[in-house]
Scaffold this motif. Structure first.
Motif, PDB file in Angstrom:
ATOM      1  N   LEU A 141      56.952 -14.597 -13.519  1.00  0.00           N
ATOM      2  CA  LEU A 141      55.652 -14.670 -12.529  1.00  0.00           C
ATOM      3  C   LEU A 141      54.676 -13.439 -12.440  1.00  0.00           C
ATOM      4  O   LEU A 141      55.121 -12.622 -12.007  1.00  0.00           O
ATOM      5  N   THR A 142      53.578 -13.791 -13.091  1.00  0.00           N
ATOM      6  CA  THR A 142      52.846 -12.748 -13.194  1.00  0.00           C
ATOM      7  C   THR A 142      51.253 -13.168 -12.491  1.00  0.00           C
ATOM      8  O   THR A 142      50.353 -12.235 -12.285  1.00  0.00           O
ATOM      9  N   VAL A 190      59.562 -23.339   1.484  1.00  0.00           N
ATOM     10  CA  VAL A 190      60.628 -22.746   1.916  1.00  0.00           C
ATOM     11  C   VAL A 190      61.497 -22.056   0.458  1.00  0.00           C
ATOM     12  O   VAL A 190      61.813 -21.032   0.603  1.00  0.00           O
ATOM     13  N   GLU A 191      61.191 -23.069  -0.351  1.00  0.00           N
ATOM     14  CA  GLU A 191      62.054 -22.603  -1.853  1.00  0.00           C
ATOM     15  C   GLU A 191      61.088 -21.268  -2.512  1.00  0.00           C
ATOM     16  O   GLU A 191      61.804 -20.287  -2.655  1.00  0.00           O
ATOM     17  N   MET A 192      59.897 -21.229  -2.214  1.00  0.00           N
ATOM     18  CA  MET A 192      59.040 -20.114  -2.593  1.00  0.00           C
ATOM     19  C   MET A 192      59.345 -18.647  -1.694  1.00  0.00           C
ATOM     20  O   MET A 192      59.588 -17.530  -2.280  1.00  0.00           O
ATOM     21  N   ALA A 193      59.600 -19.066  -0.443  1.00  0.00           N
ATOM     22  CA  ALA A 193      59.858 -17.822   0.571  1.00  0.00           C
ATOM     23  C   ALA A 193      61.169 -17.445   0.118  1.00  0.00           C
ATOM     24  O   ALA A 193      61.256 -16.226   0.286  1.00  0.00           O
ATOM     25  N   HIS A 194      62.204 -18.125  -0.063  1.00  0.00           N
ATOM     26  CA  HIS A 194      63.522 -17.613  -0.478  1.00  0.00           C
ATOM     27  C   HIS A 194      63.296 -17.034  -1.594  1.00  0.00           C
ATOM     28  O   HIS A 194      63.930 -15.635  -1.566  1.00  0.00           O
ATOM     29  N   ARG A 195      62.810 -17.333  -2.609  1.00  0.00           N
ATOM     30  CA  ARG A 195      62.519 -16.599  -3.955  1.00  0.00           C
ATOM     31  C   ARG A 195      61.726 -15.318  -3.752  1.00  0.00           C
ATOM     32  O   ARG A 195      62.025 -14.178  -4.252  1.00  0.00           O
ATOM     33  N   GLN A 198      61.767  -9.255  -3.015  1.00  0.00           N
ATOM     34  CA  GLN A 198      61.732  -8.160  -2.138  1.00  0.00           C
ATOM     35  C   GLN A 198      63.097  -7.436  -1.696  1.00  0.00           C
ATOM     36  O   GLN A 198      63.044  -6.342  -1.680  1.00  0.00           O
ATOM     37  N   ASP A 199      64.058  -8.073  -1.878  1.00  0.00           N
ATOM     38  CA  ASP A 199      65.354  -7.429  -1.550  1.00  0.00           C
ATOM     39  C   ASP A 199      65.922  -6.722  -2.836  1.00  0.00           C
ATOM     40  O   ASP A 199      66.443  -5.775  -2.536  1.00  0.00           O
ATOM     41  N   ALA A 237      56.085 -10.221  -8.771  1.00  0.00           N
ATOM     42  CA  ALA A 237      56.311 -11.683  -8.601  1.00  0.00           C
ATOM     43  C   ALA A 237      56.344 -11.889  -6.891  1.00  0.00           C
ATOM     44  O   ALA A 237      56.011 -12.919  -6.854  1.00  0.00           O
ATOM     45  N   ALA A 238      56.750 -11.026  -6.173  1.00  0.00           N
ATOM     46  CA  ALA A 238      56.793 -11.253  -4.749  1.00  0.00           C
ATOM     47  C   ALA A 238      55.166 -11.232  -4.230  1.00  0.00           C
ATOM     48  O   ALA A 238      54.879 -12.287  -3.735  1.00  0.00           O
TER      49      ALA A 238
END
Length: 130
Positions: free
Chosen positions: A15-16, A27-32, A37-38, A62-63
């Motif tokens: 992801l660039t 939701v899937e994008m938010a989890h990824r 971020q973690d 990516a975030a």
């Protein structure tokens, strides 16, 4: 991971830029995004310290990419939700506050969306706009 143990497209994509994000739900994008971020914060459990954060900043990029993709997808979903709110008697001020916009911005986004609808939906959507 899917139940078959195969990684999902979002899990293996580099992801660039927002166009790199494979089709995925918010939701899937938010989890990824949270996973990236973690990793940046060094809080992913179960990873060796050397795998916790990327030195090249790819997790930060990516975030950012995922945050942009989420914003775009939510933005695409706003006008139909605005229509539902209008149909239930909510005001432009209420809708704008909920969408994080001014009333003028909300109405302009909704009207632009409504103009692209086919008849009779266009007429009904514009009628709701007032």
């Amino acid at each position: 991971m899917t139940s078959e143990g195969k990684p999902r497209a979002l899990d293996v994509a580099e992801l660039t830029a927002p166009g790199d994000v494979p089709e995925a739900g918010v939701v899937e994008m938010a989890h990824r995004r949270q996973r990236h971020q973690d990793r940046i914060a060094g809080t992913v459990r179960g990873l060796p310290p050397e795998e916790t954060v990327t030195a090249d900043g790819s997790d930060a990029i990516a975030a950012l990419v995922l945050g942009t993709a989420i914003t775009v997808q939510i933005g695409d979903e706003q006008p139909p939700l605005m229509r539902q709110a209008l149909a239930h008697g909510r005001t432009w001020d209420e809708i704008a506050t909920a969408a994080g916009l001014t009333a003028e911005q909300a109405r302009a986004a909704y009207t632009a969306w409504a103009e692209r609808l086919e008849e009779p939906d266009r007429t009904e959507a514009l009628r709701l706009a007032g």
